[in-house]
Structures are given as C-alpha cells and as structure tokens.
Write a protein that holds these residues in place. Structure first.
Motif, mmCIF file in Angstrom:
data_model
loop_
_atom_site.group_PDB
_atom_site.id
_atom_site.type_symbol
_atom_site.label_atom_id
_atom_site.label_comp_id
_atom_site.label_asym_id
_atom_site.label_seq_id
_atom_site.Cartn_x
_atom_site.Cartn_y
_atom_site.Cartn_z
ATOM 1 N N TYR A 149 0.864 -1.217 0.203
ATOM 2 C CA TYR A 149 0.018 0.135 0.117
ATOM 3 C C TYR A 149 0.914 1.147 -0.039
ATOM 4 N N GLN A 150 0.547 2.419 -0.147
ATOM 5 C CA GLN A 150 1.222 3.399 0.147
ATOM 6 C C GLN A 150 0.702 4.025 1.666
ATOM 7 N N ASN A 151 1.850 4.416 2.516
ATOM 8 C CA ASN A 151 1.392 4.645 3.740
ATOM 9 C C ASN A 151 0.272 5.335 4.143
ATOM 10 N N ASN A 152 0.060 6.434 3.402
ATOM 11 C CA ASN A 152 -1.125 7.232 3.807
ATOM 12 C C ASN A 152 -2.438 6.560 3.430
ATOM 13 N N GLN A 153 -2.407 5.710 2.515
ATOM 14 C CA GLN A 153 -3.784 5.028 2.064
ATOM 15 C C GLN A 153 -4.575 4.567 3.149
ATOM 16 N N ASN A 154 -3.927 3.540 4.113
ATOM 17 C CA ASN A 154 -4.738 3.179 4.796
ATOM 18 C C ASN A 154 -5.378 3.948 6.094
ATOM 19 N N ALA A 155 -4.572 5.084 6.205
ATOM 20 C CA ALA A 155 -5.219 6.195 7.160
ATOM 21 C C ALA A 155 -6.342 6.946 6.505
ATOM 22 N N GLU A 156 -6.119 7.181 5.195
ATOM 23 C CA GLU A 156 -7.196 7.913 4.374
ATOM 24 C C GLU A 156 -8.451 7.248 4.474
#
Length: 395
Positions: A149-156
């Motif tokens: 994933y890209q780190n920001n994605q799960n948090a987004e």
C-alpha cells in the motif's frame, strides 16, 4: 595424410571446446535466482519481520523452492531496526552476494536507509510492507515496487470510516517517524471532522500513561492511532486498563492485527481499522493461503505475511514472463509492472509509480470459535484506490 590427420585433430579439439563453452553457458544460466531479504527480526517488532519471512517462504515451499520455474536462493538479513545496520546489510547483498532482487523492509526508516544503494545498483527493490510517500511521487524510481500500500492510504480510508461512523472529534497519535507522519497526513486528508490533538511518541514507546491522560480529557469521540508491533500491544492494554473504551472508539491501522492480537486478545475485540486484506476474505486464493499458512506455522497470518506471499508470486510471474532472464532490466521491469498473478487480496494492479491500486475495507477484530483472534473484513469502503502521490511520478 598427415594434413588430414592434423585437420581431424583440430576439428575434434574445436568440438570439445565448443561443448565445454556450451556446458559453461548452460551452467551459468542454471544458477539460482538470488533474492536478498532485509527485515526486522530483533526485539518486539520481530514478529512483523518473521511474518514476512514465513509468507515468502511458504510460496517458495509450495513451488519446491522455485519461482516462475527458476530455482531460488533466499538470503535473509536482520536490520535490527537500525538504519546503519540495514544499510550495511543491503550493500552486502548487492555488492558481495550480487542478488537479483532485494525484498524489504518492515519499517519506512529502514527502507529509506537502503533505498539509494539498491536502486543505484539497478537491482530491483520490492517492499512487502514499508511504502512511504517519499518514493511515491517525485522521487519514484523504476527499480522500486511496493506490494503493500502507500503509507497514507490506510489512514485515508480510516478517515473515510470515521466520517461514516459519525465521529466529529478525534485525537490522532502516531510515532514520530516517516510512517507515523504519513498516517497522520493521510487521516487528516479525508476526515471531515476536527482533529482535536496530534500526539507524537518516540518509536518503540512503552508507557502511554501521560498520553492517555491527555486523551481522556480531550472530549474526542474516537482515537485514531498507528502503533505497530509491541507498541500496539502495550497501547491497547493500557487503553483498556484506563477505561477509555467506555467513552471513545479505538480506531487504528497496523495496531490491532495478527502480529499484536496474541498479546492483546480480548482487549482488542471490536476495535476498528482499515486495510486492503484480512484473513477471512472470501476468495479461493486467500482461503488456500490462510489454511496452508496456519498448517505450516501454527499461527494466523497477518497482512505482513499476505503481502510477502504476494511479493513472491509477483516475482514468480516476472521470472516466468522473462524466462528467468534477470539481466534484461527493461523486460523484467515490464514483467513486474504487469503484476500477472493472483493476489490473496483479489484485484491487484500497479499504478504508474509502482504502488498498488486495490480495494480497501473496514476491518474489525474478532475472536474465532477455536479461541484464536483475527481481523475480519466487514465491508468495502473504496474500490480500485490509487495513492495520492502517483500523479507526481514521472518515470
């Protein structure tokens, strides 16, 4: 007659030389594909790295030690969660062992440490977990791929979940390193309510008492946190011990997962997160993977293992497409970009920056009938979701 004899001897000798050269070429081509792996196998986060090793090894074992029909030599190195150690291990893999691929790492600061020497050597670096924003946009590289994933994605996606759940006020708490900052930025990008406080802790933090005291008086509806490994185990236990579960919802990414649940157990049941995979996902490839993993290793696989399993199959698909030719870098890159394998996550493709395009789901911790704990995908939040930085990538 003498001339004919000499000519015949010369022909025999030439034939022998040609045969030897052919044998040498065949032997060279038959050499194992070398894969170096750099993961954290020391201290509390060792469980994360071990899942990556086990997931990748399972794929190898199921194919009798081969990927894409090519025999594989796997060299595993422990970065000890120290950037200088990670750098030395990666350089050794590239320069001394002359590996064809480097697979790693668990943590983003370890990836940042090894990135430059690996890609500058024109060795493909494939991350089964760490995927910071650093290399997703302007600094994307043709020799780097992320299968997670890209780190920001799960948090987004967690921010999207918070909107759906009706949270108006949230406290965000993360460790103060690249992945923590990425998760904070990702959450704030999509959450429509108010982030009433941003709390940063050291990486490896153990005592959350002062942070929890601050959170308890924040008036927040929920806590959103990213605390992988042992940090997550301690935080969940201390959160429940402080009785905060009665007044706010615990939401997170990579804090309540299969690496931490054996330590958190009932304290984490019902806690929410967001992700691209859970072991209960109902597709044939995933069900087979989870069953085989539990049978072989005796524990429930987490996303680290699943992503590593996919990484092995990605490499297998590229080796099959190229006939095992690891010297043609352009052909190998095209084969990796095609991602022509069956992912345990279902739909999987690479964006132009070599980060995944995939579905993300609401994840909830549950206790199985056999007493083991795992995460379960409850509903899909967003489909075919590309990261926020890919348009800045100009490869």
């Amino acid at each position: 007659m003498i001339m004919k004899t000499k000519s015949k001897d010369t022909i025999v000798r030439l034939a022998a030389v040609l045969a030897m050269n052919t044998a040498l070429c065949t032997a060279a081509f038959a050499e194992d594909v070398k894969i170096g792996m750099v993961v954290t196998l020391s201290g509390p986060p060792a469980a994360l790295g071990q899942q990556i090793v086990d997931g990748f090894q399972l794929a190898l074992d199921q194919a009798d030690g081969k990927l894409g029909g090519q025999s594989v030599s796997l060299i595993v190195e422990d970065d000890e969660l120290k950037p200088d150690v990670a750098l030395l291990k990666a350089k050794s893999l590239v320069e001394r062992d002359e590996v064809d691929f480097v697979v790693g790492t668990v943590f983003s600061n370890m990836l940042q440490a090894i990135f430059k020497p690996v890609v500058q050597s024109e060795t493909f670096l494939i991350s089964p977990n760490a995927a910071p924003s650093t290399f997703a946009g302007k600094n994307c590289n043709p020799y780097f791929f992320a299968t997670s994933y890209q780190n920001n994605q799960n948090a987004e996606v967690s921010g999207m979940v918070a909107n759906e759940e009706g949270f108006e006020k949230v406290v965000v708490m993360v460790p103060n390193y690249q992945a923590g900052r990425d998760n904070l930025a990702g959450y704030k990008q999509t959450f429509k309510g108010t982030v009433v406080d941003e709390i940063f802790t050291p990486l490896g933090h153990q005592d959350f008492s002062s942070e929890l005291a601050k959170i308890s008086t924040s008036g927040a509806d929920a806590l959103f946190t990213f605390m992988p490994g042992g940090m997550g185990v301690r935080l969940v236990k201390q959160f429940e011990g402080a009785g905060l579960g009665d007044s706010m919802t615990f939401t997170s990414v990579f804090t309540t997962d299969e690496t931490t649940l054996p330590g958190q157990q009932d304290a984490a049941v019902g806690f929410l997160s967001a992700g691209a995979w859970a072991p209960n996902m109902d597709n044939e490839a995933n069900q087979a993977f989870v069953a085989a993993f539990e049978e072989k290793y005796g524990y429930v696989p987490g996303s680290y293992a699943a992503q590593a399993f996919d990484t092995a199959h990605l490499i297998a698909s590229a080796l099959e497409k190229t006939g095992g030719n690891v010297d043609d870098k352009d052909a190998m890159r095209e084969a990796l970009e095609a991602a022509d394998f069956t992912s345990v996550r279902g739909d999987f493709a690479f964006s132009n920056n070599h980060y995944p395009v995939q579905d993300f789901h609401l994840i909830e911790v549950a206790k199985r009938e056999d007493g083991k704990f795992w995460t379960t995908a409850k509903r899909t939040i967003v489909e075919d979701y590309a990261d926020s930085f890919h348009e800045e990538c100009k490869m």
